[in-house]
Write an enzyme that holds these catalytic residues in place. Structure first.
Site, PDB file in Angstrom:
ATOM      1  N   ASN A  10       0.831  -1.158   0.064  1.00 15.08           N
ATOM      2  CA  ASN A  10      -0.002  -0.082   0.034  1.00 15.08           C
ATOM      3  C   ASN A  10       0.916   1.275  -0.060  1.00 15.08           C
ATOM      4  O   ASN A  10       1.492   1.353   1.036  1.00 15.08           O
ATOM      5  CB  ASN A  10      -0.778  -0.054   1.100  1.00 15.08           C
ATOM      6  N   ARG A  91      -2.346  -2.116  -3.619  1.00 10.04           N
ATOM      7  CA  ARG A  91      -3.822  -1.541  -3.207  1.00 10.04           C
ATOM      8  C   ARG A  91      -3.737  -0.187  -4.169  1.00 10.04           C
ATOM      9  O   ARG A  91      -2.789   0.586  -3.954  1.00 10.04           O
ATOM     10  CB  ARG A  91      -3.880  -0.901  -1.642  1.00 10.04           C
ATOM     11  N   HIS A 180     -12.697   2.464  -0.091  1.00 13.08           N
ATOM     12  CA  HIS A 180     -12.877   1.596   0.958  1.00 13.08           C
ATOM     13  C   HIS A 180     -13.516   0.301   0.267  1.00 13.08           C
ATOM     14  O   HIS A 180     -13.972  -0.336   1.092  1.00 13.08           O
ATOM     15  CB  HIS A 180     -13.609   2.002   2.166  1.00 13.08           C
ATOM     16  N   GLU A 384      -7.809  -5.562   4.904  1.00  9.17           N
ATOM     17  CA  GLU A 384      -7.577  -5.197   3.518  1.00  9.17           C
ATOM     18  C   GLU A 384      -6.556  -5.962   2.875  1.00  9.17           C
ATOM     19  O   GLU A 384      -6.651  -6.455   1.660  1.00  9.17           O
ATOM     20  CB  GLU A 384      -7.599  -3.599   3.426  1.00  9.17           C
TER      21      GLU A 384
END
Ligand code: ADP
Length: 399
Positions: A10, A91, A180, A384
């Site tokens: 990320n 991500r 999200h 996540e």
């Protein structure tokens, strides 16, 4: 090292969060955070098992940061380049109109991600830098982009369309994208598992309340509305973001306060929300201030809850019949006061929170409504990284 492991990255503007995940076992083997990339006081913190190692040094750019991460893995006996990981999952904040599912990254996909930078200028260049660095360091490992917007790609037209000039909106890709999504999809899937129900038969409201916050209405596993829009600024009040405001405030500030568009953008994204109202953006500090009788903190809490309840009400109507309402992310998972206030006085809708269950701290998914409640209220920790790792593995090893 098993090649079914996935390195999840990320990549933010000045940071890289990462985890080495076993998607089958459902846990992380190691992970860490590179911070203050490009500044003189860069920092890396790497945790593997029980051990955390810290390094303080200048970290020039994302590639240097990721190289340092690889060195950390090697020092801990996990040579990523040599032993190989099955995939790298990235991500990616914005998938625009183009990406509706996890996507194997090639030169064309990377070019599209660069093109999408105009839609999320704070996040996308950093996402692209993370991908480029990982491709350079692990050239033979498949790289997968998992988009934060993908779960909301198929929102009904009425929920995704802004009531502005249609031609202009089309030309500039202006629509409600939602964010999200990885969390909303993962958590709603977990809810079905926890309740032992088929997701196809469940109507759900998911409240992802972290630093950023968003709510979604999900019918049978498909998102039908969400609070974030073209950017992650719309919707709920957040740690530092205003959420919904009268759009005219933007121009008003430019004309009346002499602020340019960057200054207004900065104000609404970084110095508004709970922080703008109370001076702090962390709910633990906010709670302490409220207990001390701080009036500004109390107002910030009330404004936050007021907005949250407004959307819960809206989604009850959107869905008609709700089976589960779920709290997740930093605030949602840890703050019983927010959960209690968000759903107070809704017994008429079949919604109630059991005080003792709500106040019991736990890291496992749980139901906090009383037994026999028509609507199940749950707390489900989001993950996540695991969702990204599973999505990446599904793509490179179908079946
Ligand atoms: P991000 O959006 O950055 O991923 P998180 O989901 O990690 O955010 O949530 C971070 C926020 O969670 C913190 O800013 C804090 O407000 C809140 N938080 C974390 N722990 C607690 C706690 N024990 N009680 C209340 N709030 C908490």
């Amino acid at each position: 090292m098993s090649a079914t492991l996935v390195l999840v990255i990320n990549s933010g503007s000045s940071s890289i969060k990462y985890q080495l995940v076993d998607p089958v076992g459902g846990h992380a083997l190691a992970g860490g955070l590179v911070e203050r990339i490009g500044e003189h006081d860069g920092r890396l913190s790497h945790t593997s098992g029980e051990q955390t190692v810290e390094h303080l040094r200048r970290i020039e750019n994302h590639t240097a940061g990721l190289r340092l991460v690889f060195d950390m893995f090697a020092e801990a006996g996990q040579d990523l380049a040599a032993a190989g990981v099955g995939a790298v999952g990235h991500r990616v904040v914005h998938g625009g109109e183009e990406f509706s599912a996890p996507t194997l990254i090639d030169d064309d996909v990377l070019a599209s991600i660069h093109r999408l930078c105009t839609l999320a200028p704070l996040h996308m260049p950093a996402n692209a830098a993370g991908i480029e660095s990982a491709r350079a360091l692990l050239p033979t490992v498949p790289q997968v982009a998992v988009f934060d917007t993908a779960f909301f790609h198929e929102l009904p037209a009425a929920a995704r369309t802004y009531a502005i000039d249609a031609k202009l909106a089309r030309e500039h890709g202006i629509r409600r994208y939602g964010f999200h999504g990885t969390s909303h999809e993962y958590v709603s899937g977990r809810v079905a598992e926890v309740l032992g129900r088929d997701p196809a038969g469940l109507n759900q409201i998911v409240l992802h309340l972290g630093n950023g916050a968003s709510a979604s209405a999900i019918r049978g596993g498909q998102a039908v509305d969400t609070t974030m829009g073209l950017t992650p600024l719309e919707g709920l009040v957040m740690g530092t973001r205003s959420g919904d405001i009268d759009p005219a405030i933007f121009g008003f500030l430019q004309r009346s306060a002499g602020m340019d568009s960057d200054a207004v953008d900065d104000l609404l994204n970084r110095n508004s929300g709970i922080k703008g109202l109370s001076g702090v953006n962390d709910f633990r500090e906010l709670g302490t201030l409220v207990e001390r009788g701080d009036a500004a903190a109390k107002l910030a809490f009330d404004v936050y809850i007021h907005r949250l309840r407004r959307y819960i009400g809206a989604y009850l109507v959107t869905l008609g019949n709700v089976h589960a309402i779920t709290f997740t992310a930093g605030v949602g998972e840890n703050d019983p006061a927010v959960r209690a206030a968000a759903l107070a006085g809704l017994e008429g809708f079949g919604i109630a929170v059991d005080e003792q269950r709500n106040n019991t701290r736990s890291k496992v998914p749980r139901v906090i409504s009383p037994d026999g409640s028509p609507v199940q209220v749950l707390v489900v920790p989001t993950n996540e990284e695991l969702a990204i790792a599973r999505a990446a593995l599904r793509l490179v090893r179908p079946g």
